[in-house]
Design an enzyme around this catalytic site. Structure first.
Site, PDB file in Angstrom:
ATOM      1  N   ASN A 182      -2.636  26.497 -75.295  1.00  0.00           N
ATOM      2  CA  ASN A 182      -3.550  27.221 -74.415  1.00  0.00           C
ATOM      3  C   ASN A 182      -4.508  28.029 -75.274  1.00  0.00           C
ATOM      4  OD1 ASN A 182      -2.487  26.794 -71.504  1.00  0.00           O
ATOM      5  ND2 ASN A 182      -0.643  27.254 -72.712  1.00  0.00           N
ATOM      6  N   GLU A 183      -5.651  27.439 -75.571  1.00  0.00           N
ATOM      7  CA  GLU A 183      -6.629  28.044 -76.460  1.00  0.00           C
ATOM      8  C   GLU A 183      -7.375  29.177 -75.747  1.00  0.00           C
ATOM      9  OE1 GLU A 183      -6.518  27.431 -79.435  1.00  0.00           O
ATOM     10  OE2 GLU A 183      -6.404  25.329 -79.979  1.00  0.00           O
TER      11      GLU A 183
END
Length: 642
Positions: free
Chosen positions: A161-162
């Site tokens: 989850n950037e």
């Protein structure tokens, strides 16, 4: 439920336990998991574990394996769900997370194969959305995740989850951040080979687990941990959303904790014991915040910034300022080997003997050059006997295209090469291997050896720039590295013995090394622990009693002046020599990621750090220099593995 924070933890929005070492931390986490597994087994129920990959959880998995092997912990009632997988990689690919989990955990415990779930990186693109929904349904059907293990990336990502991932995001395909891909470049032998996409559980999926355990080791994680633990909840730092979970705890080592308020500014969280080191830290901190030279700080500056107690302990600002100014001034020396026939009472290095035996250790080629190339050059100019020992060949860090270029060059230089006994040429065989191998295939031992020769040639060229005697430039080729690969190293007594024997032969007056704050599974972190073990084995020998041991700064961040015990100034000409030396490590250009930047070559980052240190000294009111290389004395507190 999480307990109320202590006074020291008041700025932390996620409960955080700081351990002296990562070894201690993983034993605590593994024991908690083992207790849950056994309790559920006695109740006839299963346990659902959410698992992470990367270097951070490797030690945890090794401890779980030990519990299975030595204490009979069974995983027959365990169901696992992994956070993520690179998109486009088959399960058998050496860098796939399915392969990682098999090598690091599944192949060594008795978890049923049907209970293991890792996202499939080869689902057709048109089916990815439905596949991700089904992955969520499987988690719910299993009863939900009981304990989710997490690491944190330097962008603040959890799973993949950037930055930009929302709090309610679910399992999906994501594009990987540039810094994330750069961090993985060495594993994939070049950033161009790192997949651009991945399948990951979403932040919302993670937050549904009953318990979250975030692990982090090493100083490279310190800044992002502060943002995640003490900062606001924002999409730019997905890990900050862990603050919302009622049963989340961070398990981190001292190096990773160094940016938290209770360690960075302990006087802001309660009463402190004003040691000399902490006093210097406080004065440098307030001077830096107020952008004032140390000698211009006033009593009211201390009082208005929460440091009235410091003046009670030490007296007036006037006397305190002079004391700290002198301490900082005494760290600066142009004579890192000691100045002959000089009063050394206020110098970091003794004057005698005038010519010293100096032993410098570099974990991989380039590490020591980044940290202290200018000092190496200065030591040789002052006629000290410098032995430079590279602990490893660094062959794992050479991209295939660099090997192809080297083969092409050698072919041009050796048109009339004699054939080997089998009628072929070694270069031809290497070229054929490179032509046939996929980007992610394992290198043969011959190709690894050839890549090691590339790095050794680069290292020798850089050492010549520094004026070092090549007869004293050594490559120990430690077995842990030559027989392993990133995240799969196993150090042994054989590694320690090689280092110890070199120290005993050399009997140095000075030793330089790095890695005290490195991630423990990294080459630098492993090398540091091996060096400490070797030095402990030499501890009773006569030469050790007079040997100074210095830690040079890593590439992670520049040290603050309050952390520095020896500051070696570099003139513009000396800085140019250092950059020339670094530039000769051709195969490493764009291969090494750096904290806080998504671009810039290694020599540029080293230059920036050295200039930043000099500028910091200047702002504190000390002499202005072009650049400064920094060193800390080795202390017993820093010898413990992290």
């Amino acid at each position: 439920m999480n307990s109320l924070p202590s006074e020291a933890e008041q700025h932390e929005r996620v409960p955080t336990t700081v351990f002296q070492s990562s070894d201690t931390a993983v034993r605590v986490v593994a024991a908690s998991i083992a207790l849950l597994i056994r309790r559920r087994r006695d109740e006839g129920r299963s346990v659902v574990l959410g698992l992470a990959t990367g270097s951070t959880p490797v030690k945890l998995y090794r401890e779980l394996i030990r519990l299975h092997r030595d204490e009979g912990l069974s995983f027959r009632n365990v169901i696992t769900f992994n956070l993520d997988e690179y998109y486009g990689l088959p399960a058998h690919h050496p860098e796939s997370y399915r392969h990682f989990m098999e090598v690091q955990l599944f192949n060594h415990i008795d978890v049923p194969l049907e209970n293991v779930h890792v996202p499939d990186g080869q689902i057709p693109r048109s089916e990815v959305f439905a596949y991700c929904q089904e992955y969520e349904h499987k988690i719910l059907a299993a009863g939900g995740i009981d304990v989710q293990i997490l690491g944190i990336g330097r962008t603040g990502h959890i799973g993949f989850n950037e930055p930009g991932s929302g709090m309610d995001s679910r399992t999906r395909m994501v594009a990987l951040d540039r810094l994330t891909r750069r961090d993985a470049a060495r594993d994939f032998r070049g950033e161009e080979n790192v997949p651009a996409y991945a399948i990951t559980m979403g932040v919302g999926t993670i937050l549904q687990a009953r318990e979250l355990a975030l692990l982090a080791w090493g100083e490279s994680k310190a800044v992002i941990l502060r943002e995640a633990i003490e900062g606001p909840q924002i999409d730019a730092v997905p890990a900050s959303f862990l603050q919302r979970h009622p049963n989340c705890r961070c398990y981190i080592d001292e190096a990773a904790a160094r940016e938290l308020t209770r360690f960075r500014f302990p006087w802001k969280v309660g009463n402190v014991d004003w040691t000399s080191q902490l006093v210097r830290k406080a004065v440098v901190s307030i001077a830096s915040d107020l952008k004032k030279p140390v000698l211009r700080l006033r009593d009211e500056d201390y009082a208005e910034n929460g440091l009235a107690s410091l003046l009670v302990e030490t007296g007036s600002a006037y006397s305190l300022n002079i004391r700290i100014f002198n301490e900082l001034q005494h760290t600066i020396t142009g004579w890192p080997g000691g100045k002959p026939n000089a009063d050394d009472s206020n110098r970091p290095v003794p004057a005698d003997p005038a010519q010293k035996r100096v032993l410098v250790f570099g974990p991989e080629p380039l590490d020591a050059e980044l940290g202290m190339a200018g000092t190496l050059h200065r030591l040789r100019r002052h006629q000290h006997e410098v032995t430079f020992a590279y602990l490893t060949s660094g062959n794992l860090g050479v991209p295939d295209n660099e090997a192809r270029m080297a083969i092409s060059l050698l072919n041009e230089l050796s048109v009339d090469r004699p054939a080997d006994t089998d009628g072929t040429h070694r270069l031809d065989r290497l070229a054929d291997e490179l032509e046939k191998k996929a980007s992610f295939d394992e290198d043969s031992s011959t190709l690894r050896q050839f890549k090691g020769l590339i790095r050794k040639a680069e290292a020798r060229a850089s050492c010549q720039i520094l004026g070092l005697d090549l007869a004293k430039v050594l490559f120990l080729d430690l077995p842990f590295y030559e027989k392993g690969r990133y995240r799969q190293f196993n150090a042994t007594h054989e590694d320690v013995t090689a280092i110890r024997q070199l120290c005993q032969r050399n009997q140095p007056h000075q030793i330089y090394m790095t890695g005290s704050g490195a991630e423990p599974g990294s080459v630098s972190g492993i090398s540091f622990r091996l060096l400490i073990s070797a030095l402990e084995a030499c501890g009773t020998e006569a030469w050790m009693k007079a040997c100074q041991i210095w830690l040079y700064a890593s590439s992670e961040r520049p040290w603050s002046p309050d952390e520095i015990n020896m500051a070696v100034p570099l003139s513009p000409a000396e800085l140019a020599v250092k950059l020339d030396c670094l530039y000769h490590h051709r195969s490493q250009r764009s291969q090494t990621p750096f904290l806080g930047t998504q671009s810039g070559e290694s020599w540029q980052q080293a230059e920036n750090h050295n200039r930043a240190t000099a500028q910091h000294y200047d702002r504190l009111g000390l002499a202005e220099y072009e650049a400064i290389e920094s060193f800390r004395t080795y202390k017993e507190a820093e010898t413990r593995s992290r």
